[in-house]
Design a protein around this motif. Structure first.
Motif, mmCIF file in Angstrom:
data_model
loop_
_atom_site.group_PDB
_atom_site.id
_atom_site.type_symbol
_atom_site.label_atom_id
_atom_site.label_comp_id
_atom_site.label_asym_id
_atom_site.label_seq_id
_atom_site.Cartn_x
_atom_site.Cartn_y
_atom_site.Cartn_z
ATOM 1 N N HIS A 1 0.804 -1.144 0.114
ATOM 2 C CA HIS A 1 -0.085 -0.137 -0.045
ATOM 3 C C HIS A 1 1.039 1.379 0.089
ATOM 4 O O HIS A 1 0.556 2.227 -0.759
ATOM 5 C CB HIS A 1 -0.886 -0.067 1.172
ATOM 6 C CG HIS A 1 -1.655 1.161 1.382
ATOM 7 N ND1 HIS A 1 -2.449 1.669 0.288
ATOM 8 C CD2 HIS A 1 -1.948 1.967 2.462
ATOM 9 C CE1 HIS A 1 -3.141 2.783 0.618
ATOM 10 N NE2 HIS A 1 -2.675 2.959 1.719
ATOM 11 N N ARG A 2 1.845 1.344 1.082
ATOM 12 C CA ARG A 2 2.834 2.453 0.942
ATOM 13 C C ARG A 2 3.666 2.563 -0.477
ATOM 14 O O ARG A 2 3.893 3.592 -0.850
ATOM 15 C CB ARG A 2 3.616 2.362 2.079
ATOM 16 C CG ARG A 2 4.649 3.455 2.123
ATOM 17 C CD ARG A 2 5.847 3.226 3.093
ATOM 18 N NE ARG A 2 6.667 1.933 3.023
ATOM 19 C CZ ARG A 2 7.506 1.529 2.056
ATOM 20 N NH1 ARG A 2 8.106 2.408 1.183
ATOM 21 N NH2 ARG A 2 7.999 0.278 2.095
ATOM 22 N N ARG A 3 3.951 1.558 -0.852
ATOM 23 C CA ARG A 3 4.807 1.565 -2.238
ATOM 24 C C ARG A 3 3.774 2.251 -3.354
ATOM 25 O O ARG A 3 4.367 2.860 -4.099
ATOM 26 C CB ARG A 3 5.274 0.229 -2.526
ATOM 27 C CG ARG A 3 6.372 0.262 -3.419
ATOM 28 C CD ARG A 3 7.535 0.864 -3.153
ATOM 29 N NE ARG A 3 8.580 0.834 -4.289
ATOM 30 C CZ ARG A 3 9.186 2.057 -4.815
ATOM 31 N NH1 ARG A 3 8.945 3.310 -4.378
ATOM 32 N NH2 ARG A 3 10.104 1.716 -5.745
ATOM 33 N N GLU B 1 1.380 4.092 -3.064
ATOM 34 C CA GLU B 1 1.465 5.616 -2.692
ATOM 35 C C GLU B 1 2.603 6.272 -3.485
ATOM 36 O O GLU B 1 2.532 7.328 -3.834
ATOM 37 C CB GLU B 1 1.159 5.848 -1.471
ATOM 38 C CG GLU B 1 0.782 7.084 -0.910
ATOM 39 C CD GLU B 1 0.562 7.300 0.531
ATOM 40 O OE1 GLU B 1 1.249 8.108 1.200
ATOM 41 O OE2 GLU B 1 -0.436 6.683 1.205
ATOM 42 N N GLU B 2 3.659 5.781 -2.908
ATOM 43 C CA GLU B 2 5.051 6.461 -3.603
ATOM 44 C C GLU B 2 4.919 6.546 -4.785
ATOM 45 O O GLU B 2 5.741 7.405 -5.445
ATOM 46 C CB GLU B 2 6.122 5.558 -2.970
ATOM 47 C CG GLU B 2 6.483 5.894 -1.428
ATOM 48 C CD GLU B 2 7.451 4.748 -0.964
ATOM 49 O OE1 GLU B 2 7.877 4.728 0.281
ATOM 50 O OE2 GLU B 2 8.081 3.858 -1.460
ATOM 51 N N ASN C 1 2.605 6.504 -6.854
ATOM 52 C CA ASN C 1 1.621 7.605 -7.620
ATOM 53 C C ASN C 1 1.625 9.134 -6.960
ATOM 54 O O ASN C 1 0.912 9.827 -7.494
ATOM 55 C CB ASN C 1 0.170 6.945 -7.331
ATOM 56 C CG ASN C 1 -0.015 5.728 -8.188
ATOM 57 O OD1 ASN C 1 0.084 5.937 -9.317
ATOM 58 N ND2 ASN C 1 -0.595 4.593 -7.669
ATOM 59 N N THR C 2 2.733 9.317 -5.983
ATOM 60 C CA THR C 2 2.837 10.675 -5.613
ATOM 61 C C THR C 2 3.898 11.088 -5.926
ATOM 62 O O THR C 2 4.496 12.314 -5.459
ATOM 63 C CB THR C 2 2.598 10.697 -4.044
ATOM 64 O OG1 THR C 2 3.544 9.775 -3.374
ATOM 65 C CG2 THR C 2 1.131 10.372 -3.590
ATOM 66 N N SER D 1 2.665 8.356 -13.537
ATOM 67 C CA SER D 1 1.515 8.342 -12.742
ATOM 68 C C SER D 1 0.258 8.474 -13.473
ATOM 69 O O SER D 1 0.346 9.693 -14.421
ATOM 70 C CB SER D 1 1.597 9.343 -11.367
ATOM 71 O OG SER D 1 0.732 9.176 -10.564
#
Length: 85
Positions: free
Chosen positions: A24-26, A28-29, A31-32, A42
């Motif tokens: 989940h964190r990865r 997010e990384e 896509n941000t 992205s």
């Protein structure tokens, strides 16, 4: 748990193969823009993942997939898991 995963950027028409402890964190990384290699693509979509109990197994799977150097292999892997791009 550890994960080997494949994400896809429709914008770039490219796959990215990676390994992580926190999927989940990865994502997010990716896509941000906090991941230098993937920031221009992205949004990235998770298209395949596999779970491992041991970090070294996840990293070995990542190297194995990257070692194929084949988009066709990656597409086959995704299709064989029952997920379409």
């Amino acid at each position: 748990m550890y994960y080997t995963y494949i994400v896809f950027s429709e914008k770039l028409d490219k796959f990215y193969v990676g390994a992580t402890e926190d999927l989940h964190r990865r994502m997010e990384e990716h896509n941000t823009g906090r991941s230098p290699y993937t920031k221009t693509g992205s949004p990235w979509q998770l298209v395949w993942s596999r779970e491992f109990k041991i970090r070294s197994e996840a990293l070995a799977e990542e190297r194995r997939i990257k070692g194929k150097k084949s988009r066709k292999y990656i597409e086959w892997l995704i299709d064989s898991a029952g997920k379409a791009i």
